[in-house]
Design a protein around this motif. Structure first.
Motif, PDB file in Angstrom:
ATOM      1  N   ARG A   1       0.823  -1.209   0.000  1.00  0.00           N
ATOM      2  CA  ARG A   1       0.000   0.000   0.000  1.00  0.00           C
ATOM      3  C   ARG A   1       0.858   1.261   0.000  1.00  0.00           C
ATOM      4  O   ARG A   1       2.044   1.232   0.352  1.00  0.00           O
ATOM      5  CB  ARG A   1      -0.949  -0.001   1.190  1.00  0.00           C
ATOM      6  N   ALA A   2       0.221   2.372  -0.392  1.00  0.00           N
ATOM      7  CA  ALA A   2       0.920   3.652  -0.499  1.00  0.00           C
ATOM      8  C   ALA A   2       1.170   4.284   0.849  1.00  0.00           C
ATOM      9  O   ALA A   2       2.031   5.155   0.981  1.00  0.00           O
ATOM     10  CB  ALA A   2       0.111   4.599  -1.380  1.00  0.00           C
ATOM     11  N   ALA A   3       0.425   3.870   1.868  1.00  0.00           N
ATOM     12  CA  ALA A   3       0.567   4.425   3.215  1.00  0.00           C
ATOM     13  C   ALA A   3       0.283   3.308   4.220  1.00  0.00           C
ATOM     14  O   ALA A   3      -0.355   2.303   3.881  1.00  0.00           O
ATOM     15  CB  ALA A   3      -0.397   5.589   3.429  1.00  0.00           C
ATOM     16  N   PRO A   4       0.725   3.457   5.469  1.00  0.00           N
ATOM     17  CA  PRO A   4       0.527   2.406   6.468  1.00  0.00           C
ATOM     18  C   PRO A   4      -0.898   2.386   7.033  1.00  0.00           C
ATOM     19  O   PRO A   4      -1.109   2.484   8.243  1.00  0.00           O
ATOM     20  CB  PRO A   4       1.571   2.748   7.536  1.00  0.00           C
ATOM     21  N   ARG A   5      -1.856   2.268   6.135  1.00  0.00           N
ATOM     22  CA  ARG A   5      -3.275   2.207   6.518  1.00  0.00           C
ATOM     23  C   ARG A   5      -3.979   1.155   5.677  1.00  0.00           C
ATOM     24  O   ARG A   5      -3.664   0.985   4.502  1.00  0.00           O
ATOM     25  CB  ARG A   5      -3.954   3.568   6.299  1.00  0.00           C
ATOM     26  N   ASP A   6      -4.965   0.502   6.267  1.00  0.00           N
ATOM     27  CA  ASP A   6      -5.717  -0.501   5.510  1.00  0.00           C
ATOM     28  C   ASP A   6      -6.469   0.115   4.335  1.00  0.00           C
ATOM     29  O   ASP A   6      -6.703  -0.548   3.316  1.00  0.00           O
ATOM     30  CB  ASP A   6      -6.712  -1.221   6.429  1.00  0.00           C
ATOM     31  N   GLY A   7      -6.860   1.352   4.486  1.00  0.00           N
ATOM     32  CA  GLY A   7      -7.629   2.001   3.435  1.00  0.00           C
ATOM     33  C   GLY A   7      -6.785   2.697   2.398  1.00  0.00           C
ATOM     34  O   GLY A   7      -7.335   3.306   1.467  1.00  0.00           O
ATOM     35  N   ALA A   8      -5.468   2.656   2.536  1.00  0.00           N
ATOM     36  CA  ALA A   8      -4.592   3.339   1.574  1.00  0.00           C
ATOM     37  C   ALA A   8      -4.622   2.620   0.227  1.00  0.00           C
ATOM     38  O   ALA A   8      -4.967   1.441   0.122  1.00  0.00           O
ATOM     39  CB  ALA A   8      -3.166   3.393   2.120  1.00  0.00           C
ATOM     40  N   GLN A   9      -4.254   3.348  -0.811  1.00  0.00           N
ATOM     41  CA  GLN A   9      -4.257   2.788  -2.153  1.00  0.00           C
ATOM     42  C   GLN A   9      -3.322   1.589  -2.244  1.00  0.00           C
ATOM     43  O   GLN A   9      -2.204   1.596  -1.734  1.00  0.00           O
ATOM     44  CB  GLN A   9      -3.824   3.847  -3.166  1.00  0.00           C
TER      45      GLN A   9
ATOM     46  N   LEU B   1       5.623  -2.327   7.670  1.00  0.00           N
ATOM     47  CA  LEU B   1       7.010  -2.137   7.289  1.00  0.00           C
ATOM     48  C   LEU B   1       7.048  -1.312   6.017  1.00  0.00           C
ATOM     49  O   LEU B   1       6.266  -1.542   5.089  1.00  0.00           O
ATOM     50  CB  LEU B   1       7.699  -3.477   7.024  1.00  0.00           C
ATOM     51  N   GLN B   2       7.952  -0.346   5.987  1.00  0.00           N
ATOM     52  CA  GLN B   2       8.182   0.395   4.750  1.00  0.00           C
ATOM     53  C   GLN B   2       9.210  -0.379   3.938  1.00  0.00           C
ATOM     54  O   GLN B   2      10.310  -0.666   4.427  1.00  0.00           O
ATOM     55  CB  GLN B   2       8.696   1.799   5.046  1.00  0.00           C
ATOM     56  N   VAL B   3       8.839  -0.741   2.712  1.00  0.00           N
ATOM     57  CA  VAL B   3       9.686  -1.646   1.926  1.00  0.00           C
ATOM     58  C   VAL B   3       9.872  -1.099   0.518  1.00  0.00           C
ATOM     59  O   VAL B   3       9.133  -0.217   0.059  1.00  0.00           O
ATOM     60  CB  VAL B   3       9.060  -3.065   1.849  1.00  0.00           C
ATOM     61  N   TRP B   4      10.859  -1.686  -0.162  1.00  0.00           N
ATOM     62  CA  TRP B   4      11.089  -1.399  -1.569  1.00  0.00           C
ATOM     63  C   TRP B   4      11.072  -2.728  -2.328  1.00  0.00           C
ATOM     64  O   TRP B   4      11.766  -3.673  -1.977  1.00  0.00           O
ATOM     65  CB  TRP B   4      12.422  -0.692  -1.790  1.00  0.00           C
ATOM     66  N   ASP B   5      10.240  -2.778  -3.366  1.00  0.00           N
ATOM     67  CA  ASP B   5      10.104  -3.974  -4.191  1.00  0.00           C
ATOM     68  C   ASP B   5      10.963  -3.785  -5.434  1.00  0.00           C
ATOM     69  O   ASP B   5      10.598  -3.045  -6.346  1.00  0.00           O
ATOM     70  CB  ASP B   5       8.629  -4.174  -4.565  1.00  0.00           C
ATOM     71  N   HIS B   6      12.116  -4.482  -5.477  1.00  0.00           N
ATOM     72  CA  HIS B   6      13.032  -4.319  -6.602  1.00  0.00           C
ATOM     73  C   HIS B   6      12.479  -4.946  -7.872  1.00  0.00           C
ATOM     74  O   HIS B   6      12.816  -4.515  -8.981  1.00  0.00           O
ATOM     75  CB  HIS B   6      14.392  -4.940  -6.267  1.00  0.00           C
ATOM     76  N   LYS B   7      11.640  -5.943  -7.754  1.00  0.00           N
ATOM     77  CA  LYS B   7      11.080  -6.588  -8.932  1.00  0.00           C
ATOM     78  C   LYS B   7      10.170  -5.627  -9.691  1.00  0.00           C
ATOM     79  O   LYS B   7      10.218  -5.543 -10.925  1.00  0.00           O
ATOM     80  CB  LYS B   7      10.305  -7.839  -8.511  1.00  0.00           C
TER      81      LYS B   7
END
Length: 507
Positions: A45-53, A74-80
């Motif tokens: 998601r775009a933000a740490p909320r269940d309702g975030a995009q 967790l704030q993550v980065w998806d390299h794929k």
């Protein structure tokens, strides 16, 4: 430590990096380790909320770079996908990919190796272990366990994908799991077989298991069985290439010492050996049916099949047992030497002789005292293997039965019969289906010249059937059929003693 050992360790370590590097994120200044997704369709998601995009839907086994923590996310980065976002901490498991973490990862792999449905996650955890463990450890027992687990996960995933129903939710899930495996460098081959897709694991992990001196007998057996699956041979291979594949499979299976295996696993190896040796006998017979190597290969196939303990066959292996029996039965006539036909006399019944036809063809000629090979009663040619030793003529001299094998594991029964208009040749196949695996064999003549006994078994279109039949020679129609030979009095009375002694249909 000698140079050979160092070279082997370097090769294994290189393989580990190849598998793991595709998934492990590159180091960065703000990285806080890695996390592997453990839930299917986990939301990035775009933000740490269940309702975030929702940025993306992630699948088990995918690996992410951790860059921070916010609330229970967790704030993550998806390299794929080359995008960042937030994912619930409960949907992933964090890993440091250090040497100290290796034993725990290996313990999880052992637990998951026999857990269906978690193959993509298992492949991801294996890649993590191969990244964390040092090269010296990967060259030992632990490395053999890791590659064995990796191969098991990949092979089971391929099997599941082969039977998935297109368009179903489970099919979409399997497709996603295959994409996850491909991202780790695990490769699959896909073949079209009778309108469906057969997915097969390429087998690199299993090849490494066989190359490791420390691999135990059970690991070698699992590797050999996975590498020699008959359904994973490319159906479009020409005959000479297929023969090379079978020769390689023989070599792979010979590396397994069955003495110390559990009975059920020993059975599986011996059934596979029987099938591969049967295929080898057929391929050699296509070149020269009189070659002693043909009889030797057929004898080895029969020996391996005879070593299977039926009492130790689990239910899921029964179909493989039947298939092995049919493949061995298809070439069993190679064990019976062909005798030259006696010189015909005026009272002699018709006999068969063979001669070469067009390149690759064998022609069958029906002759008697009045009709020589230059003017036979009947001439019919085939590209299949003609097992001349199987020829049998009824007492009245009005019919001849002959075993002809056009394909590996598929043997037909030719019936040459006398009619008012002359002699005709009819083919009695194992089943009225697309040829897969099957045998149709003559079992005896019924006095009177009107009937014959036939045993048939075949697997086609996913179904297995074995039958014993009383067949009329006029039109080859079946008068009586049953799956229990004891239920046919004619079979009990007139079955040929040699057939009863040699056939595998009465196993």
């Amino acid at each position: 430590m000698n140079l050979t050992t160092l070279t082997f360790i370097a090769a294994v370590a290189s393989a580990a990096v190849t598998v793991a590097s595709a998934a492990v994120p590159p180091a960065s200044a703000n990285a806080l380790g890695s996390a592997i997704v453990v839930q299917d369709q986990a939301s990035l998601r775009a933000a740490p909320r269940d309702g975030a995009q929702q940025q993306a839907s992630l699948w088990q086994g995918e690996v992410l770079e951790v860059r921070g923590e916010r609330l229970d996310y967790l704030q993550v980065w998806d390299h794929k996908r080359e995008r960042g976002g937030f994912i619930r901490a409960s949907d992933v498991r964090r890993m440091a990919l250090t040497e100290a973490e290796g034993p725990a990862l290996l313990a999880v792999l052992r637990f998951m190796q026999d857990t269906p449905g978690a193959e993509a996650l298992g492949i991801g955890l294996t890649a993590a272990y191969l990244q964390a463990a040092p090269g010296q450890l990967l060259a030992g027992v632990e490395g053999a366990q890791a590659f064995d687990a990796l191969g098991t996960f990949a092979d089971r995933l391929a099997r599941r994908a082969s039977v998935a129903v297109p368009g179903k939710a489970s099919g979409a899930r399997l497709s996603a799991h295959l994409d996850v495996a491909n991202a780790y460098g695990v490769r699959f081959a896909t073949y079209e077989v009778e309108g469906r897709m057969q997915v097969c694991y390429e087998g690199e992990a299993f090849r490494r298991v066989l190359a490791m001196p420390v691999a135990d007998a059970a690991q070698r057996a699992r590797a050999a069985l996975a590498l020699t699956r008959p359904e994973c041979i490319n159906p479009d291979l020409p005959a000479h290439e297929r023969a090379r594949v079978h020769a390689w499979q023989v070599d792979v299976l010979e590396r397994v010492d069955v003495a110390g295996l559990p009975p059920y696993l020993r059975n599986r190896v011996q059934m596979r050996r029987a099938s591969v040796w049967g295929a080898t006998a057929f391929e050699q017979a296509r070149k020269n049916v009189a070659d002693p190597a043909v009889a030797a290969a057929a004898a080895r196939a029969l020996t391996e099949f005879a070593g299977v303990s039926k009492a130790d066959l689990p239910d899921e292996d029964q179909s493989n047992y039947n298939d092995a029996a049919m493949r061995v039965s298809a070439v069993r006539w190679a064990l019976v030497p062909t005798t030259a036909p006696a010189a015909p006399s005026k009272a002699a019944r018709p006999t068969l002789v063979t001669e070469p036809g067009a390149p690759g063809e064998t022609c069958v000629l029906l002759v008697d005292s009045q009709h020589t090979a230059q003017a036979p009663l009947l001439r019919r040619c085939t590209y299949g293997v003609v097992w001349s030793a199987s020829a049998s003529t009824n007492r009245e001299g009005t019919a001849v039965a002959l075993a002809v094998q056009p394909l590996e594991g598929w043997r037909e029964l030719w019936v040459l019969r006398k009619t008012e208009g002359g002699w005709l040749a009819d083919v009695l196949p194992p089943a009225a289906t697309t040829p897969e695996t099957g045998v149709a064999e003559w079992a005896g003549w019924v006095p009177g010249g009107q009937q014959m006994l036939v045993a048939r078994e075949a697997r086609g279109q996913g179904r297995y059937r074995k039958s014993f039949e009383v067949v009329r020679l006029d039109g080859l129609t079946t008068e009586r059929v049953t799956g229990d030979v004891a239920a046919l009095p004619l079979f009990q009375r007139w079955q040929d003693p040699a057939w009863k002694r040699q056939t595998l249909s009465l196993r």
